[in-house]
Design a protein around this motif. Structure first.
Motif, PDB file in Angstrom:
ATOM      1  N   ILE A 157       0.843  -1.204   0.000  1.00  0.00           N
ATOM      2  CA  ILE A 157       0.000   0.000   0.000  1.00  0.00           C
ATOM      3  C   ILE A 157       0.872   1.245   0.000  1.00  0.00           C
ATOM      4  O   ILE A 157       0.620   2.212  -0.744  1.00  0.00           O
ATOM      5  CB  ILE A 157      -0.953  -0.005   1.208  1.00  0.00           C
ATOM      6  CG1 ILE A 157      -2.003  -1.112   1.058  1.00  0.00           C
ATOM      7  CG2 ILE A 157      -1.645   1.353   1.365  1.00  0.00           C
ATOM      8  CD1 ILE A 157      -2.830  -1.354   2.304  1.00  0.00           C
ATOM      9  N   ASN A 158       1.920   1.236   0.803  1.00  0.00           N
ATOM     10  CA  ASN A 158       2.778   2.413   0.925  1.00  0.00           C
ATOM     11  C   ASN A 158       3.718   2.614  -0.254  1.00  0.00           C
ATOM     12  O   ASN A 158       4.217   3.735  -0.460  1.00  0.00           O
ATOM     13  CB  ASN A 158       3.591   2.331   2.223  1.00  0.00           C
ATOM     14  CG  ASN A 158       2.746   2.617   3.452  1.00  0.00           C
ATOM     15  OD1 ASN A 158       1.974   3.570   3.471  1.00  0.00           O
ATOM     16  ND2 ASN A 158       2.859   1.785   4.475  1.00  0.00           N
ATOM     17  N   THR A 159       3.991   1.561  -1.020  1.00  0.00           N
ATOM     18  CA  THR A 159       4.935   1.700  -2.134  1.00  0.00           C
ATOM     19  C   THR A 159       4.259   1.779  -3.499  1.00  0.00           C
ATOM     20  O   THR A 159       4.760   2.481  -4.382  1.00  0.00           O
ATOM     21  CB  THR A 159       5.943   0.527  -2.155  1.00  0.00           C
ATOM     22  OG1 THR A 159       5.235  -0.715  -2.158  1.00  0.00           O
ATOM     23  CG2 THR A 159       6.865   0.588  -0.948  1.00  0.00           C
ATOM     24  N   VAL A 160       3.141   1.073  -3.698  1.00  0.00           N
ATOM     25  CA  VAL A 160       2.484   1.136  -5.009  1.00  0.00           C
ATOM     26  C   VAL A 160       1.077   1.734  -4.930  1.00  0.00           C
ATOM     27  O   VAL A 160       0.400   1.846  -5.935  1.00  0.00           O
ATOM     28  CB  VAL A 160       2.434  -0.243  -5.708  1.00  0.00           C
ATOM     29  CG1 VAL A 160       3.823  -0.809  -5.848  1.00  0.00           C
ATOM     30  CG2 VAL A 160       1.521  -1.232  -4.981  1.00  0.00           C
ATOM     31  N   GLY A 161       0.633   2.119  -3.735  1.00  0.00           N
ATOM     32  CA  GLY A 161      -0.625   2.834  -3.597  1.00  0.00           C
ATOM     33  C   GLY A 161      -1.850   1.979  -3.345  1.00  0.00           C
ATOM     34  O   GLY A 161      -2.931   2.502  -3.070  1.00  0.00           O
ATOM     35  N   HIS A 162      -1.698   0.655  -3.435  1.00  0.00           N
ATOM     36  CA  HIS A 162      -2.813  -0.252  -3.176  1.00  0.00           C
ATOM     37  C   HIS A 162      -2.234  -1.654  -3.029  1.00  0.00           C
ATOM     38  O   HIS A 162      -1.020  -1.847  -3.138  1.00  0.00           O
ATOM     39  CB  HIS A 162      -3.836  -0.216  -4.319  1.00  0.00           C
ATOM     40  CG  HIS A 162      -3.316  -0.738  -5.625  1.00  0.00           C
ATOM     41  ND1 HIS A 162      -2.414  -0.029  -6.411  1.00  0.00           N
ATOM     42  CD2 HIS A 162      -3.546  -1.896  -6.300  1.00  0.00           C
ATOM     43  CE1 HIS A 162      -2.131  -0.729  -7.498  1.00  0.00           C
ATOM     44  NE2 HIS A 162      -2.792  -1.865  -7.453  1.00  0.00           N
ATOM     45  N   ILE A 163      -3.091  -2.620  -2.772  1.00  0.00           N
ATOM     46  CA  ILE A 163      -2.635  -4.015  -2.744  1.00  0.00           C
ATOM     47  C   ILE A 163      -2.975  -4.630  -4.098  1.00  0.00           C
ATOM     48  O   ILE A 163      -4.150  -4.797  -4.432  1.00  0.00           O
ATOM     49  CB  ILE A 163      -3.306  -4.817  -1.615  1.00  0.00           C
ATOM     50  CG1 ILE A 163      -2.984  -4.189  -0.256  1.00  0.00           C
ATOM     51  CG2 ILE A 163      -2.829  -6.269  -1.647  1.00  0.00           C
ATOM     52  CD1 ILE A 163      -3.683  -4.857   0.919  1.00  0.00           C
TER      53      ILE A 163
END
Length: 504
Positions: A157-163
């Protein structure tokens, strides 16, 4: 929108990618996109352009010279003379993966903590699978592994914005059924530490924002943006979607061939196939205009009852944590959103005449006549009224309960999320649904039928399967784009969780 710096294989290898995926080098299109390049993609592609013009060029040799095939998992030693339940506590070690090392131009998105994969061709973490895997890890006492998997999802979530669907670059354009908040709730429960809910508040909220992106701009009924649809002044509901409208990298040849069988624009077919993959039910007659024709896929035109129940659960958990940390304004907004969502589901998805929840068709403005086990989600989450629950349970018991458990739909379409197949996550949803509304006798009957089927197939094959034929217990499951997989994370998890509950 993805924040990821990772480039998917189709953009790394261009004509080489197409040449391999349209060839017969690998029977499974997923194999090549999971291969690891032996040197930078730019160098491989440059050599390909030079050599492909030569008369003696051999594509298969070129691939094997430049790529390492996905590794097979190392076998583990499991003691003999164990019950299946005892054996599965050891089996986690077979499906466990250690923290990843970053490899340039690999499709794998490296995760910083250990995790469990489903097994078979599924060599990476999968989003919604992991919740049901965690149910079994809880029984096995592997709380640290649950925590590390939650941390991995928070990292994504923190690196690509979502799962994403899974930790692969070619999955970045879509997610899967949003179970993250439920995972956090489960981790807090097994840890006995409510502060865990506060720890992941930011990530739960970020994921929620991904699903409702654009809702503020959709003011008029009938308008839609990505995953959000406004049906009326109060009802903002969600659908499955995908940012891309191209053939799936991991099923490239299959998608190209399917698109050639229809007069529809290929982009529409591709996006709808991808959106069906985001649903986790890939594929099912739920998403098809003609239940017997995959090329009639229409996923983005459908509001699924299960997705909206999951988002109502995310809203419930955000409300709970918001109260813990004093986010009063957010709590007020979220309470209104959740109330409107549940009312909207009842208005558009509840069929009083038949007494079941159905998906809703955005364009036709009517409920879709495709009864499926998705109708059990409101009972699993406790959002159904007692009246609704009684009707649904009566319908499911009559039409969906088979000798081996619950069948996914009653349509024999040849798709794997249809009859005669049953799937572990939906058995758990059904068990909890029956249990929540006072039919514990039916819950136990379901648990007995499903676990007995798991045991019988294991005795015959020595394997835990991805899916099972619940109608004819002498036959294996079928359908889908690939052979039946063994392993298998969520089957192991639900089996252990049900066996534990059967002892109570």
């Amino acid at each position: 929108m993805s924040l990821s710096p990772y480039t998917p294989p189709e953009e790394l290898y261009w004509e080489l990618f197409e040449a391999v995926q349209l060839s017969d080098i690998f029977p499974d299109s997923k194999t090549f996109v999971d291969c690891v390049p032996k040197r930078p993609a730019e160098e491989i592609l440059k050599e390909f352009y030079e050599k492909v013009k030569q008369s003696d060029f051999d594509l298969e040799d070129f691939v094997h010279d430049n790529f390492e095939l996905p590794p097979e998992p190392k076998p583990i030693k499991i003691p003999e003379n164990l019950s299946l339940e005892e054996r599965l506590h050891f089996q986690w070690d077979l499906l466990r993966r250690e923290p990843d090392k970053e490899v340039t131009d690999s499709s794998l998105l490296p995760l910083p903590y250990p995790y469990v994969v489903p097994g078979g061709r599924f060599r990476e973490i999968y989003y919604w699978d992991s919740y049901f895997t965690m149910l079994g890890l809880k029984v096995s006492g592997k709380v640290e592994l649950i925590a590390s998997m939650v941390d991995n999802f928070a990292h994504l979530i923190n690196t690509v914005g979502h799962i994403p669907n899974g930790n692969r670059s070619y999955f970045l354009s879509r997610s899967q059924p949003p179970f993250f908040a439920k995972m956090v709730e489960l981790l807090a429960e097994v840890s006995g530490d409510e502060d865990i809910m506060k720890k992941y508040f930011h990530e739960m909220l970020m994921e929620y924002v991904f699903w409702v992106e654009g809702e503020a701009e959709i003011q008029l009924p009938g308008k839609r943006h990505k995953r959000v649809i406004r049906l009326d002044e109060d009802a903002l509901l969600n659908r499955y979607f995908d940012e891309e409208a191209t053939p799936r990298a991991e099923s490239f040849r299959e998608d190209i061939e399917l698109s050639e069988t229809t007069r529809r624009y290929p982009e529409k077919v591709f996006r709808n196939l991808r959106a069906a993959c985001e649903s986790g039910w890939d594929f099912s007659s739920r998403w098809l205009y003609d239940p017997m024709e995959l090329n009639s896929v229409q996923t983005v035109a459908i509001i699924p009852i299960d997705l909206n129940v999951l988002l109502s659960e995310t809203e419930r958990i955000l409300i709970y944590v918001g109260k813990l940390i004093g986010e009063d304004k957010l709590v007020g907004r979220m309470e209104k959103k959740r109330r409107n969502r549940i009312e909207g589901m009842n208005r558009y998805c509840w069929d009083e005449e038949r007494g079941i929840f159905l998906d809703y068709h955005i364009k036709f403005k009517e409920r879709v006549d495709r009864p499926s086990l998705a109708m059990l989600y409101p009972l699993w989450a406790g959002t159904a009224t007692a009246h609704q629950a009684g009707k649904v349970i009566q319908y499911v018991e009559k039409h969906f309960l088979k000798p081996g458990g619950l069948v996914t739909t009653n349509i024999h379409s040849g798709q794997q999320w249809d009859a005669p197949n049953g799937w572990a996550p939906l058995q758990w949803i059904g068990f909890e649904a029956f249990w929540n509304y006072g039919r514990r006798d039916l819950a136990m009957e379901l648990a007995n039928r499903w676990t007995r089927l798991n045991e019988q197939v294991f005795e015959r094959t020595g394997k835990m399967m991805e899916k099972y034929n619940v109608e004819d217990l002498s036959l294996e499951a079928g359908g889908g784009e690939y052979p039946v997989q063994d392993g298998f994370g969520w089957t192991n998890g639900v089996y252990l969780a049900l066996k534990e509950r059967m002892k109570t």
